[in-house]
Design a protein around this motif. Structure first.
Motif, PDB file in Angstrom:
ATOM      1  N   VAL A 133       0.837  -1.197   0.000  1.00  0.00           N
ATOM      2  CA  VAL A 133       0.000   0.000   0.000  1.00  0.00           C
ATOM      3  C   VAL A 133       0.875   1.251   0.000  1.00  0.00           C
ATOM      4  N   SER A 134       1.016   1.879  -1.169  1.00  0.00           N
ATOM      5  CA  SER A 134       1.727   3.156  -1.268  1.00  0.00           C
ATOM      6  C   SER A 134       0.760   4.290  -0.946  1.00  0.00           C
ATOM      7  N   HIS A 135       1.328   5.449  -0.601  1.00  0.00           N
ATOM      8  CA  HIS A 135       0.506   6.620  -0.293  1.00  0.00           C
ATOM      9  C   HIS A 135       0.977   7.776  -1.166  1.00  0.00           C
ATOM     10  N   CYS A 136       0.052   8.339  -1.934  1.00  0.00           N
ATOM     11  CA  CYS A 136       0.415   9.389  -2.886  1.00  0.00           C
ATOM     12  C   CYS A 136      -0.498  10.594  -2.736  1.00  0.00           C
ATOM     13  N   GLU A 137       0.098  11.775  -2.916  1.00  0.00           N
ATOM     14  CA  GLU A 137      -0.636  13.030  -2.974  1.00  0.00           C
ATOM     15  C   GLU A 137      -0.450  13.607  -4.366  1.00  0.00           C
ATOM     16  N   VAL A 138      -1.567  13.983  -5.005  1.00  0.00           N
ATOM     17  CA  VAL A 138      -1.494  14.500  -6.370  1.00  0.00           C
ATOM     18  C   VAL A 138      -1.495  16.021  -6.351  1.00  0.00           C
ATOM     19  N   ASN A 158      -7.127  15.773 -12.240  1.00  0.00           N
ATOM     20  CA  ASN A 158      -8.040  15.067 -13.125  1.00  0.00           C
ATOM     21  C   ASN A 158      -7.323  14.183 -14.132  1.00  0.00           C
ATOM     22  N   ALA A 159      -6.006  14.064 -14.001  1.00  0.00           N
ATOM     23  CA  ALA A 159      -5.249  13.261 -14.945  1.00  0.00           C
ATOM     24  C   ALA A 159      -5.454  11.780 -14.655  1.00  0.00           C
ATOM     25  N   PRO A 160      -5.531  10.941 -15.705  1.00  0.00           N
ATOM     26  CA  PRO A 160      -5.679   9.512 -15.477  1.00  0.00           C
ATOM     27  C   PRO A 160      -4.383   8.901 -14.948  1.00  0.00           C
ATOM     28  N   GLY A 161      -4.505   7.745 -14.301  1.00  0.00           N
ATOM     29  CA  GLY A 161      -3.319   7.033 -13.853  1.00  0.00           C
ATOM     30  C   GLY A 161      -2.778   7.559 -12.543  1.00  0.00           C
ATOM     31  N   GLU A 162      -1.691   6.889 -12.085  1.00  0.00           N
ATOM     32  CA  GLU A 162      -1.110   7.299 -10.811  1.00  0.00           C
ATOM     33  C   GLU A 162       0.393   7.440 -10.939  1.00  0.00           C
ATOM     34  N   HIS A 163       0.821   8.056 -12.041  1.00  0.00           N
ATOM     35  CA  HIS A 163       2.258   8.137 -12.274  1.00  0.00           C
ATOM     36  C   HIS A 163       2.936   9.007 -11.230  1.00  0.00           C
ATOM     37  N   CYS A 188       4.780  10.549  -3.568  1.00  0.00           N
ATOM     38  CA  CYS A 188       4.445   9.212  -3.083  1.00  0.00           C
ATOM     39  C   CYS A 188       5.461   8.716  -2.058  1.00  0.00           C
ATOM     40  N   THR A 189       4.964   7.946  -1.108  1.00  0.00           N
ATOM     41  CA  THR A 189       5.823   7.203  -0.191  1.00  0.00           C
ATOM     42  C   THR A 189       5.575   5.721  -0.445  1.00  0.00           C
ATOM     43  N   TYR A 190       6.648   4.953  -0.510  1.00  0.00           N
ATOM     44  CA  TYR A 190       6.564   3.542  -0.869  1.00  0.00           C
ATOM     45  C   TYR A 190       7.072   2.685   0.300  1.00  0.00           C
ATOM     46  N   ASP A 203       6.979  -0.208 -16.272  1.00  0.00           N
ATOM     47  CA  ASP A 203       7.786  -0.359 -17.484  1.00  0.00           C
ATOM     48  C   ASP A 203       6.917  -0.399 -18.730  1.00  0.00           C
ATOM     49  N   ILE A 204       5.771  -1.057 -18.646  1.00  0.00           N
ATOM     50  CA  ILE A 204       4.922  -1.206 -19.838  1.00  0.00           C
ATOM     51  C   ILE A 204       3.935  -0.058 -20.000  1.00  0.00           C
ATOM     52  N   ALA A 205       3.702   0.716 -18.930  1.00  0.00           N
ATOM     53  CA  ALA A 205       2.730   1.823 -18.974  1.00  0.00           C
ATOM     54  C   ALA A 205       3.293   3.007 -18.198  1.00  0.00           C
ATOM     55  N   PHE A 206       4.461   3.493 -18.625  1.00  0.00           N
ATOM     56  CA  PHE A 206       5.204   4.469 -17.822  1.00  0.00           C
ATOM     57  C   PHE A 206       4.509   5.811 -17.683  1.00  0.00           C
ATOM     58  N   SER A 207       3.596   6.144 -18.556  1.00  0.00           N
ATOM     59  CA  SER A 207       2.898   7.430 -18.438  1.00  0.00           C
ATOM     60  C   SER A 207       1.685   7.351 -17.523  1.00  0.00           C
ATOM     61  N   ARG A 208       1.346   6.127 -17.079  1.00  0.00           N
ATOM     62  CA  ARG A 208       0.167   5.968 -16.227  1.00  0.00           C
ATOM     63  C   ARG A 208       0.478   5.370 -14.861  1.00  0.00           C
ATOM     64  N   LYS A 209       1.506   4.528 -14.790  1.00  0.00           N
ATOM     65  CA  LYS A 209       1.690   3.695 -13.611  1.00  0.00           C
ATOM     66  C   LYS A 209       3.078   3.868 -12.998  1.00  0.00           C
ATOM     67  N   SER A 210       3.166   3.555 -11.693  1.00  0.00           N
ATOM     68  CA  SER A 210       4.463   3.594 -11.013  1.00  0.00           C
ATOM     69  C   SER A 210       4.762   2.289 -10.277  1.00  0.00           C
ATOM     70  N   ASP A 211       3.869   1.299 -10.356  1.00  0.00           N
ATOM     71  CA  ASP A 211       4.102   0.057  -9.628  1.00  0.00           C
ATOM     72  C   ASP A 211       5.055  -0.880 -10.395  1.00  0.00           C
ATOM     73  N   PRO A 212       5.821  -1.680  -9.677  1.00  0.00           N
ATOM     74  CA  PRO A 212       5.757  -1.950  -8.223  1.00  0.00           C
ATOM     75  C   PRO A 212       6.574  -0.967  -7.384  1.00  0.00           C
ATOM     76  N   GLY A 213       6.994   0.165  -7.938  1.00  0.00           N
ATOM     77  CA  GLY A 213       7.646   1.203  -7.155  1.00  0.00           C
ATOM     78  C   GLY A 213       9.145   1.007  -7.018  1.00  0.00           C
TER      79      GLY A 213
END
Length: 818
Positions: free
Chosen positions: A121-126, A132-137, A143-145, A180-190
């Motif tokens: 469970v990561s914790h992120c502030e946008v 309103n941007a999609p994803g959690e990049h 973010c704290t991991y 790696d496969i969705a770098f503009s949307r995702k940051s997992d596994p961190g």
């Protein structure tokens, strides 16, 4: 007794079907050697939510799934003491885990991959800009991991070892993270996922230390270019488009790469450690690709060391060596050239390469020259007594000897001041503007050029007239002839279009080439069909604007951006077309926002830097610039625009809106909030004196004094009528035989061109009459009023001066009746 024919046929068909069913699975076997496994990839995720929520999402009603879920023994919602692996989907079936992504040239990754979700469970502030941007990049979030539990890693290693035994086509570089496969949307596994620990267990890819050190030593003094790094990322597997600039996709990809391989330096920036790591991986796993990329690196460094060849600078409209080397058999056409001049103006510079005697004619008259002309010395001769308005003739009659040569330079016409001579000719113009000033119009500056002379240069009213309550100031600040203005959409012409014209002249741009040739990411949804010409002609199919600066309803919410880089990505990859290409002309800011990015891509410089360095500086225009308050210009030197920011006196609001009187900040919301003040459609500030030089340069045919900015063919290309709408050229608005008389008036020639700007600026360039007009006003620096239909309008917009056409008509009449 025989059966009916129809029944016999039915029984026969039924018997055949039974026989066929009985034979199923009994086909002759001939195994092919051309076969592979379906599974090519393993994608590791973190859940970002606890165990119970993960089960709900992945098993019950979330719409997502994964092949495996790895539990966390420290998770309060998990009823267990040890980490465990739960299979959710059989490996032979498709799980919904990867989403839209790309790896090593493959798309639709759910079809060919196994997904592993790890409870973490990561914790992120946008930030507000990306709410309103999609994803959690992670680049858009703070973010704290948390660390992964050791038991989880043990379970993952055991699980992965089994997966690799069952799926032999999974290579080390095909064990990746969701980022790696969705770098503009995702940051997992961190950045805390222990990829190196997996590698030591024989799972996944890692670099060799010796190769890393070798590349680091090579790249520390000379980093690879951005384009080369994009190519290297793509070679390893990332879905990066090579654009040559550190754009949003590149920064996102670097973030993802660093979270996987450079976990102590996750910054999204290109540095020697990151570059060395990437190339070390390529050398280990893709040696052939590595060799090609390193050869490119060597070539690029050699070109940089050699330095780009300096282009030959043409010092005037004639800058040539005589006698001409390219000679025609028609003897009368040799050693003769035409040049533009105005009566009583002009000069000529002669530099002989060897001492010689020369005979030269201007307009058929033999000149008296120094005798002899000494080798290497430059001689300057006035042509004021020889020139007339229009095309003049130059002819080299003779030199002393056949081997002698002579460098001849005739500069382009320059402006001279004739305002005193014409002072009494514009009384009707002054009467109209002064009456508007008396009736409440804020202010204006007018400059008129005729036959190479400034015949009028007058300031009216006030640069700052109202306070922020819309009340007239007790001591308003008078307008001055040199006051700077926010020229609004005249930016399109006198920044972006001039830059594009210069690039066409230099052979760096073809307007009939698809835009994606220069912006490779500009693809999909019909973008490939749009040429540069389509955008310039405003018939690309875009709507008038996308209001990036404020959240829109529904699907438009994803277009909110307060970051130029993000806005640029949206412009090139996401902004939809309103209609098909070339259906009809629709004036659009989006076209010129994209064209501004095109200039930046071709030149490798920001639009403001390129224009200020390569267009304005050579012409010594020191008051034409973007973001003037950041470059030494004071607010007191600039005309004010809207009284209450962008709020229309409080009738409009959105997060972060300006409410102070705007003075030196570009008014246009898209340019200010979403493009950092520098955009292809708005953002330029200037005064009438600088614009006069730019307009005279265009009247001249592409040059001014000893500066040649563009060639005549390019000027003709951009100012010719568009096939889609005669009222437009390429970018420029055209008089078009009265079609745009609201702007150009009824007397402009059919070849006249120019533009207007929302803040209250208008330009007219009429080469057929050697005439140019620049009218700058601060019409929007007035209170906001309600209209009869319930709308809003600026009080200043109701005056004739704000409508341009009446003022321009009286100027033409003053000149034509003179």
């Amino acid at each position: 007794m025989s059966l009916p024919l129809w029944l016999s046929r039915s029984l026969l068909m039924l018997l055949s079907a039974v026989v066929m069913i009985g034979c199923a699975g009994q086909y002759q076997q001939m195994p092919s050697k051309n076969v592979g496994e379906r599974i090519k990839l393993v994608v590791i995720h973190y859940t970002a939510i606890d165990y119970q929520k993960s089960v709900h999402t992945l098993v019950d009603e979330g719409g997502l799934s994964s092949h495996y879920l790895v539990t966390d023994p420290n998770d309060a919602s998990f009823d267990g003491d040890n980490a465990s692996v739960i299979q959710l989907v059989d490996e032979s079936r498709r799980a919904w885990h990867a989403g839209k992504g790309q790896w090593q040239g493959r798309n639709h990754l759910n079809d060919t991959s196994i997904g592993i979700e790890v409870v973490n469970v990561s914790h992120c502030e946008v930030s507000v800009e990306y709410a309103n941007a999609p994803g959690e990049h992670s680049r858009h979030r703070l973010c704290t991991y948390p660390d992964y539990h050791p038991q989880q890693i043990e379970q993952i290693i055991s699980l992965m070892q089994g997966i690799l035994l069952r799926n032999p086509d999974i290579t080390p570089t095909a064990i990746v993270g969701h980022a790696d496969i969705a770098f503009s949307r995702k940051s997992d596994p961190g950045p805390r996922f222990p990829w190196y620990q997996l590698y030591l267990a024989g799972i996944g890819a890692w670099y060799d230390a010796a190769e890393l050190k070798e590349h680091w030593e090579q790249f520390t003094p000379a980093l690879p270019s951005v384009g080369l790094m994009q190519a290297a990322l793509q070679a390893y597997g990332y879905g990066v488009v090579e654009t040559g600039i550190a754009d949003e996709q590149t920064i996102d990809a670097l973030f993802a790469f660093q979270m996987h391989f450079v976990q102590d330096n996750v910054s999204g920036t290109l540095d020697s450690e990151t570059a060395a790591t990437l190339f070390a991986l390529l050398e280990k796993y893709f040696p052939q690709k590595h060799r090609k990329l390193m050869a490119r690196y060597t070539n690029e460094q050699q070109r940089l060391a050699a330095g780009a060849a300096e282009p030959q600078v043409k010092l005037g409209q004639i800058d040539a060596v005589f006698p001409q080397q390219d000679r025609s058999t028609r003897t009368e056409v040799n050693d003769k050239l035409g040049f533009k001049a105005f009566k009583g103006q002009g000069e000529m510079l002669l530099t002989p390469h060897s001492t010689t005697q020369a005979q030269i004619k201007i307009n058929g008259e033999l000149l008296t020259l120094d005798d002899p002309l000494e080798a290497g010395q430059t001689y300057t001769y006035s042509l004021q007594r020889r020139t007339h308005t229009g095309t003049n003739t130059f002819e080299l009659v003779s030199l002393s000897a056949p081997e002698d040569t002579l460098q001849v330079v005739i500069p382009w016409p320059v402006l001279t001041d004739a305002t005193q001579k014409w002072q009494s000719e514009f009384t009707e113009v002054d009467k109209l503007i002064n009456q508007d000033i008396e009736d409440g119009f804020p202010g204006a500056v007018l400059l008129v050029i005729k036959d190479g002379q400034i015949v009028k240069r007058t300031a009216y009213g006030n640069a700052l007239k109202f306070d922020e309550n819309g009340q007239p100031l007790a001591n308003p600040q008078p307008m001055m002839p040199g006051t700077l203005f926010d020229v609004a959409s005249n930016t399109k012409m006198f920044a972006t279009n001039l830059a594009l014209m210069k690039l066409v002249s230099e052979g760096k741009l073809d307007v009939d080439t698809p835009l994606y040739h220069y912006l490779p990411e500009y693809t999909g949804d019909g973008r490939e069909a749009r040429t540069v010409r389509d955008l310039l002609s405003h018939h690309s199919g875009y709507g008038p604007e996308v209001r990036f600066f404020e959240p829109g309803p529904g699907r438009m919410a994803k277009f909110k951006s307060r970051d130029k880089q993000h806005t640029s990505t949206l412009l090139t990859t996401a902004v939809p077309f309103r209609e098909g290409n070339r259906q009809h002309t629709a004036y659009s800011d989006t076209n010129f926002m994209l064209l501004g990015l095109l200039v930046e891509r071709i030149t490798g410089m920001s639009l403001d830097r390129y224009c200020e360095q390569f267009i304005y500086a050579p012409l010594r225009l020191n008051h034409t610039l973007f973001n003037p308050l950041e470059k030494g210009i004071l607010p007191s030197q600039i005309a004010a625009t809207e009284i209450n920011g962008n709020s229309r006196s409080g009738h409009i609001t959105f997060p972060g809106i300006r409410t102070h009187t705007l003075r030196g900040e570009v008014h246009d919301e898209k340019a200010w909030y979403s493009m950092g003040g520098v955009s292809g459609h708005a953002g330029l500030f200037s005064n009438v004196d600088d614009f006069a030089v730019l307009m005279q340069m265009l009247i001249n045919g592409g040059g001014y004094d000893k500066v040649t900015m563009l060639d005549k063919d390019t000027l003709s290309l951009f100012t010719a009528p568009s096939s889609a709408n005669q009222g437009f050229g390429l970018g420029w608005r055209r008089a078009a035989d009265g079609r745009n008389r609201w702007h150009f008036g009824p007397y402009a020639s059919s070849t006249a061109f120019g533009h207007t700007g929302w803040t209250g600026t208008a330009t007219v360039i009429d080469p057929a009459q050697n005439l140019a007009i620049v009218l700058f006003t601060n019409a929007r620096h007035t209170p906001v009023e309600n209209t009869a239909n319930g709308g809003l309008t600026f009080a200043g917009s109701q005056f004739e001066t704000a409508g341009y056409g009446s003022v321009i008509t009286r100027i033409y009449e003053a000149l034509l009746n003179h």
